[in-house]
Design an enzyme around this catalytic site. Structure first.
Site, PDB file in Angstrom:
ATOM      1  N   ASN A 292      41.263  40.041  32.753  1.00 58.77           N
ATOM      2  CA  ASN A 292      42.311  40.302  32.021  1.00 58.77           C
ATOM      3  C   ASN A 292      42.168  39.178  30.908  1.00 58.77           C
ATOM      4  O   ASN A 292      41.124  38.426  30.907  1.00 58.77           O
ATOM      5  CB  ASN A 292      43.732  40.138  32.799  1.00 58.77           C
ATOM      6  CG  ASN A 292      43.879  38.897  33.399  1.00 58.77           C
ATOM      7  OD1 ASN A 292      43.685  37.702  32.819  1.00 58.77           O
ATOM      8  ND2 ASN A 292      43.668  38.808  34.706  1.00 58.77           N
ATOM      9  N   ASP A 360      44.857  41.979  40.202  1.00 60.58           N
ATOM     10  CA  ASP A 360      45.533  42.723  41.365  1.00 60.58           C
ATOM     11  C   ASP A 360      44.618  43.621  42.319  1.00 60.58           C
ATOM     12  O   ASP A 360      44.898  44.054  43.261  1.00 60.58           O
ATOM     13  CB  ASP A 360      46.708  43.674  40.994  1.00 60.58           C
ATOM     14  CG  ASP A 360      47.960  42.514  40.343  1.00 60.58           C
ATOM     15  OD1 ASP A 360      48.308  41.671  41.182  1.00 60.58           O
ATOM     16  OD2 ASP A 360      48.543  43.018  39.386  1.00 60.58           O
ATOM     17  N   LYS A 370      22.826  47.062  38.776  1.00 61.33           N
ATOM     18  CA  LYS A 370      23.561  47.326  37.783  1.00 61.33           C
ATOM     19  C   LYS A 370      23.695  48.944  37.911  1.00 61.33           C
ATOM     20  O   LYS A 370      22.627  49.691  38.172  1.00 61.33           O
ATOM     21  CB  LYS A 370      22.866  47.206  36.604  1.00 61.33           C
ATOM     22  CG  LYS A 370      23.737  47.750  35.160  1.00 61.33           C
ATOM     23  CD  LYS A 370      22.979  47.195  34.015  1.00 61.33           C
ATOM     24  CE  LYS A 370      23.375  47.773  32.734  1.00 61.33           C
ATOM     25  NZ  LYS A 370      22.534  47.704  31.623  1.00 61.33           N
ATOM     26  N   PRO A 387      43.883  39.473  47.463  1.00 63.27           N
ATOM     27  CA  PRO A 387      44.796  38.710  48.243  1.00 63.27           C
ATOM     28  C   PRO A 387      46.027  38.199  47.189  1.00 63.27           C
ATOM     29  O   PRO A 387      45.486  37.886  46.274  1.00 63.27           O
ATOM     30  CB  PRO A 387      44.077  37.462  48.960  1.00 63.27           C
ATOM     31  CG  PRO A 387      42.851  37.340  47.959  1.00 63.27           C
ATOM     32  CD  PRO A 387      42.656  38.773  47.459  1.00 63.27           C
ATOM     33  N   ILE A 389      47.906  35.602  46.214  1.00 68.57           N
ATOM     34  CA  ILE A 389      47.858  33.941  46.437  1.00 68.57           C
ATOM     35  C   ILE A 389      49.147  33.354  46.796  1.00 68.57           C
ATOM     36  O   ILE A 389      49.569  32.648  47.512  1.00 68.57           O
ATOM     37  CB  ILE A 389      47.089  33.384  45.464  1.00 68.57           C
ATOM     38  CG1 ILE A 389      45.519  34.072  45.780  1.00 68.57           C
ATOM     39  CG2 ILE A 389      46.751  31.837  45.946  1.00 68.57           C
ATOM     40  CD1 ILE A 389      44.828  33.466  44.426  1.00 68.57           C
ATOM     41  N   PHE A 406      54.796  32.530  38.240  1.00 65.48           N
ATOM     42  CA  PHE A 406      54.901  33.133  37.001  1.00 65.48           C
ATOM     43  C   PHE A 406      55.195  34.591  37.298  1.00 65.48           C
ATOM     44  O   PHE A 406      54.834  35.139  38.323  1.00 65.48           O
ATOM     45  CB  PHE A 406      53.936  32.806  36.088  1.00 65.48           C
ATOM     46  CG  PHE A 406      54.144  31.622  35.434  1.00 65.48           C
ATOM     47  CD1 PHE A 406      53.724  30.469  35.842  1.00 65.48           C
ATOM     48  CD2 PHE A 406      54.326  31.656  33.829  1.00 65.48           C
ATOM     49  CE1 PHE A 406      53.892  29.508  35.172  1.00 65.48           C
ATOM     50  CE2 PHE A 406      54.655  30.407  33.134  1.00 65.48           C
ATOM     51  CZ  PHE A 406      54.205  29.207  33.900  1.00 65.48           C
ATOM     52  N   LYS A 420      60.257  39.776  42.526  1.00 66.97           N
ATOM     53  CA  LYS A 420      58.860  38.982  42.853  1.00 66.97           C
ATOM     54  C   LYS A 420      59.061  37.711  43.503  1.00 66.97           C
ATOM     55  O   LYS A 420      58.497  37.287  44.353  1.00 66.97           O
ATOM     56  CB  LYS A 420      58.114  38.838  41.533  1.00 66.97           C
ATOM     57  CG  LYS A 420      57.070  39.656  41.241  1.00 66.97           C
ATOM     58  CD  LYS A 420      56.327  39.573  40.172  1.00 66.97           C
ATOM     59  CE  LYS A 420      55.592  41.014  39.818  1.00 66.97           C
ATOM     60  NZ  LYS A 420      55.089  41.073  38.530  1.00 66.97           N
ATOM     61  N   LYS A 424      57.755  36.952  47.064  1.00 66.33           N
ATOM     62  CA  LYS A 424      56.841  36.225  47.473  1.00 66.33           C
ATOM     63  C   LYS A 424      57.250  34.868  48.012  1.00 66.33           C
ATOM     64  O   LYS A 424      56.546  34.012  47.992  1.00 66.33           O
ATOM     65  CB  LYS A 424      55.889  35.931  45.983  1.00 66.33           C
ATOM     66  CG  LYS A 424      55.317  37.297  45.482  1.00 66.33           C
ATOM     67  CD  LYS A 424      54.243  37.087  44.387  1.00 66.33           C
ATOM     68  CE  LYS A 424      53.976  38.549  43.985  1.00 66.33           C
ATOM     69  NZ  LYS A 424      52.701  38.233  43.176  1.00 66.33           N
TER      70      LYS A 424
END
Ligand code: PMT
Length: 494
Positions: A292, A360, A370, A387, A389, A406, A420, A424
């Protein structure tokens, strides 16, 4: 003042003969020798010059001239602009440096003047622009030695491969390169060039040489470059360049702290903080990955701000092109699995801040070779979850006291982030909208945050990522001072 008067003045100014001997690391006989020979060796004069500001004055190590420090004096940046396409970005850089109360004097190479004019640079710095090595008018007004000497920091931005090469080889065939040899101020280089030029062994060798001479690099960033290629070579973001300079100048002042007993306590002294930052890259095959656009800027700014307030910071970072912040222990990882393992190894802390944009999903079976393009159809890639974290830490039997996450959301910011936080088991969540006024928060210099705790929500206005970091650190400091006051002791170094 004659030499004897100067030495007597220095003795008084540095707290008497004993103190001066201690500072110079010599005995009484050496001091009387300096007096007798009317000569203070340059290395000794430099030592005194470095610590003089702590005593309220400046000392020129060459002339032993003393000047009283003007507390209102703005830090002086000598900006060397060399000839690359990013030269136009130097104009914005000057504007921002002046917003941050730096005084800027610019030197332009001949090729920089092919890209931008000295007139526009001078209009923005408010100072004369220098470019000629042998200019009688300039030498009368301010010789090049003086120009180098009055700088608190020299910044070469943008720095071309050619100029970096000249610096590495100690060439001095124009004013800009001569100043780099003359100055004793810290030098920062912000390169900008084509990705192939940057990765070329010649450039990398030159940079390695300069780094060994304690010259610092800011960037380059990864991304699209002006020549249409993608890779490392982009001029670093203005905000990041300024944060690095501020960091250095702050460090300079605190390193003048010669009396450890006078060391001030800071709000996060003795608090261990673990921070994750940047993206994770999940391999598909040996050359491809899922990733990302996280740049790490927000997480690195938080790490810097925590360390600045005295915390013992461990930063676990995915691949980014940022340098480790001052006084921060950096562990580099690539995948979510590696990030989790590093967190597990470092979990003995009081506070965790998960600012990383962890992928994710990961590929269930990474290919060893390759994947080939065939005429049939694209390969089917089976994904599994990485996982989580933050959630793992939030529910850990040795959960740190304060767990902060965050949330990067595209819609229903508060609701999704609240969910969230609860799911979490985080104490606080900083929710940032991924798209802010049409611009992505990823890789941006600014952020806009909704701060959520178990008891409420608070909107933090758009600000630089550094300012958001400082705000968060303020909160953390308050939290730990409350914990301390309420009788639960801050854990000492375990
Ligand atoms: O790096 P920058 O370019 O400066 O951009 C900053 C940022 C946008 C990346 C940062 O401010 C941010 O929002 N980081 C979290 C991004 C994210 O992954 O959000 P999320 O909503 O998908 O995840 C929620 C929380 O769970 C985050 O704290 C994340 O670190 C954590 N997480 C997510 C997935 C996972 N597998 N493990 C996790 O720990």
């Amino acid at each position: 003042m004659n030499y004897h008067d100067t030495l007597s003045y220095l003795m008084d100014a540095f707290g008497g003969a004993d103190s001066l001997q201690k500072l110079l690391g010599v005995g009484p006989s050496a001091l009387s020798n300096y007096r007798r020979r009317e000569h203070l060796p340059l290395n000794q004069a430099r030592k005194l010059s470095n610590i003089a500001p702590k005593f309220g004055f400046n000392l020129d190590p060459y002339t032993l001239k003393i000047s009283v420090i003007d507390d209102d004096r703005k830090p002086e940046i000598l900006l060397i602009i060399t000839g690359g396409i990013a030269a136009y970005k130097a104009l914005e850089l000057i504007r921002r440096l002046r917003d941050f109360e730096f005084s800027v004097t610019a030197v332009m190479t001949a090729s920089a003047q092919q890209f931008i004019t000295p007139l526009s640079v001078s209009a923005l710095t408010g100072n004369k622009v220098y470019s000629e090595l042998f200019d009688l008018t300039d030498e009368q007004e301010m010789g090049h030695i003086q120009l180098a000497r009055k700088a608190d920091l020299v910044l070469i931005a943008p720095a071309t491969a050619n100029f970096i090469g000249k610096m590495a080889h100690g060439l001095a065939d124009d004013l800009a390169s001569t100043l780099c040899l003359v100055t004793e101020a810290p030098i920062f280089v912000a390169p900008s060039m084509n990705p192939h030029m940057w990765t070329n062994t010649a450039t990398q060798d030159n940079c390695a040489k300069l780094k060994r001479r304690n010259i610092s690099f800011i960037g380059p960033d990864n991304g699209d470059t002006a020549c249409g290629e993608t890779g490392s070579g982009r001029f670093a973001e203005t905000g990041f360049i300024i944060s690095q300079i501020q960091q250095k100048l702050l460090q300079k002042h605190s390193s003048a702290d010669i009396f450890p007993s006078e060391k001030q306590t800071k709000p996060l002294d003795g608090i261990k903080i673990l921070i994750t930052a940047g993206p994770t890259l999940e391999p598909i095959d040996p050359v491809r990955f899922i990733g990302n656009r996280s740049s790490g800027k927000q997480g690195y700014a938080i790490a810097y701000a925590c360390a600045e307030q005295g915390a013992d910071v461990c930063l676990i970072s995915g691949p980014v092109s940022l340098e480790a912040p001052l006084n921060v222990r950096l562990i580099k990882v690539e995948t979510a699995q590696q990030m989790k393992q590093a967190c597990a190894d470092e979990l003995d802390v009081e506070c965790v801040i998960c600012a990383a944009a962890v992928a994710d999903w990961q590929v269930k079976q990474t290919a060893n070779a390759k994947l080939k393009k065939s005429n049939n159809k694209p390969p089917e890639i089976v994904l599994t979850e990485t996982p989580d974290i933050l959630s793992w830490i939030g529910h850990h039997p040795s959960r740190p006291k304060l767990v902060i996450g965050f949330a990067a959301e595209t819609d229903s910011l508060k609701k999704n982030a609240d969910d969230k936080r609860a799911r979490k088991n985080a104490d606080w969540i900083l929710a940032n909208s991924v798209l802010q006024s049409g611009e992505s928060v990823f890789n941006s210099d600014i952020n806009e945050v909704l701060f959520l705790s178990k008891t409420g929500a608070e909107y933090w206005d758009t600000d630089s990522k550094q300012a958001i970091a400082r705000k968060l650190v303020h909160r953390i400091s308050d939290y730990f001072s409350d914990v301390h006051v309420s009788g639960v002791q801050k854990k000492e170094n375990i």
